[in-house]
Design a protein around this motif. Sequence first.
Motif, PDB file in Angstrom:
ATOM      1  N   ARG A  64       0.828  -1.137   0.209  1.00 39.31           N
ATOM      2  CA  ARG A  64      -0.095   0.814  -0.209  1.00 39.31           C
ATOM      3  C   ARG A  64       1.038   1.234   0.002  1.00 39.31           C
ATOM      4  N   GLY A  73       0.145   4.884  -0.084  1.00 41.05           N
ATOM      5  CA  GLY A  73      -0.824   6.060  -0.143  1.00 41.05           C
ATOM      6  C   GLY A  73      -1.912   5.435  -0.411  1.00 41.05           C
ATOM      7  N   ARG A  74      -3.429   5.473  -1.208  1.00 44.65           N
ATOM      8  CA  ARG A  74      -4.684   4.665  -1.403  1.00 44.65           C
ATOM      9  C   ARG A  74      -4.344   4.150  -2.462  1.00 44.65           C
ATOM     10  N   GLU A  75      -3.135   3.940  -2.846  1.00 46.50           N
ATOM     11  CA  GLU A  75      -3.319   2.800  -3.575  1.00 46.50           C
ATOM     12  C   GLU A  75      -2.148   1.853  -3.658  1.00 46.50           C
ATOM     13  N   TYR A  76      -2.829   0.528  -3.712  1.00 46.60           N
ATOM     14  CA  TYR A  76      -1.899  -0.905  -3.980  1.00 46.60           C
ATOM     15  C   TYR A  76      -1.343  -1.259  -5.576  1.00 46.60           C
ATOM     16  N   GLU A 108      -0.392  -5.969   2.278  1.00 47.92           N
ATOM     17  CA  GLU A 108      -1.798  -6.359   2.924  1.00 47.92           C
ATOM     18  C   GLU A 108      -2.600  -7.815   1.445  1.00 47.92           C
ATOM     19  N   GLU A 140     -12.143   4.998 -16.271  1.00 45.85           N
ATOM     20  CA  GLU A 140     -11.261   5.641 -15.384  1.00 45.85           C
ATOM     21  C   GLU A 140     -10.384   6.776 -16.154  1.00 45.85           C
TER      22      GLU A 140
END
Length: 387
Positions: free
Chosen positions: A268, A270-273, A300, A318
Amino acid sequence: MAQVKMQTARTTLTEPAAAAEDLLSQLGNVKPVLVTMFASRNRDQHALNRAVRERLPPGTRLIGATTAGELDNTGIHEGSVVLSALSGDVEVGLGLGTQLSVDAITAGQNAIKRACEDLGVRQQDLDPRRYVGLVIDDGFRYKKEELLLGILERSQTLVLVGGGASDDNRDPAKQSALVHVDGEVATDAVLVALFRTSAPWAALRSHWYVPTGEKLTITKVDESHTRALEIDGHPAARRYAEILGVKDVKDLEFGTPEGFAVRPTALRVGREYFIRAAWRPQEDGSILFANLLEEGTELELMKLGDMAGMTRGFFTDEMPRRVQNPQAALLFHCGGRMWYAHATNSVAQLAETLKAAPTAAGMNVHFEIYSGFHINTTLTALVFGAN
């Protein structure tokens, strides 16, 4: 108005001159800035390069790579050549770095240095709003993380996207990869195509997983930093099998219906995986990863989502959200995604999603590059638009 446009062509002809003639006739009288060529590995790459190069307009640049499958808007193909022709408000500089397996950092440094010189810009002056780097390496050298250190040494904010040149031969002892940079065809190498444009663009990535909130920790690695010896303080393969509910650790291998591809790991940021999935269980109870590992890293666990639906949404939702009026997409599609799609009889549904993309050309790659990270199980893309 600033824009970058793309035209594509595909051929299954095998004789190099005939294949080149077929491809260029499909493109017509266009005079592109750059042509990309994604070609099945079993072809004579040097002869194909010469034949295409001879037929391109003066001043048009050429890059390419061998593949594990070729992509365009009609689907995912084998044994073909897919060409794209990029034109419009864009300039490109090309650089090739060699001897990846000897010194990958220096190879990356040389590739970006030459691309900058070709474009007439200093590395420290690369404005990330106007410049983006496309990277294609010999994927079977497994040197992405090191070569990225070299590329980004003097330009750490430069956005990079791409993947590894590949081979559709599944025998590791027979696999090899080649990259094309104008008239050069090289193995054990990395190419950088540095773009400068005022048109809208974005480097994007898509995978078909969703986070679970569950985590694991790599607690012990081997000296190569590619094998996890322990996870959560337990033998790695046994612990992962316990997490997945798999009885036999041999069933963990990526691409099997119940293995790593079902519940991969992600870093992970920030908000990205960023998917950095385990690859193969080893006889000694360890797990081989494709990327470098560090003890104490927390990853994760992800779970499988709607494979075709999430890919289609990437193209229809997107891309237009991130790039104004998308016109051209260069796609780098993980070979592991294809492996799993074959295992689950989902190839046709996955290929169908490409009809929803903007004009596109790409290839199945051996691991991917996105924002300076080596990742896998992902579709990465460089998308250009119009404002």
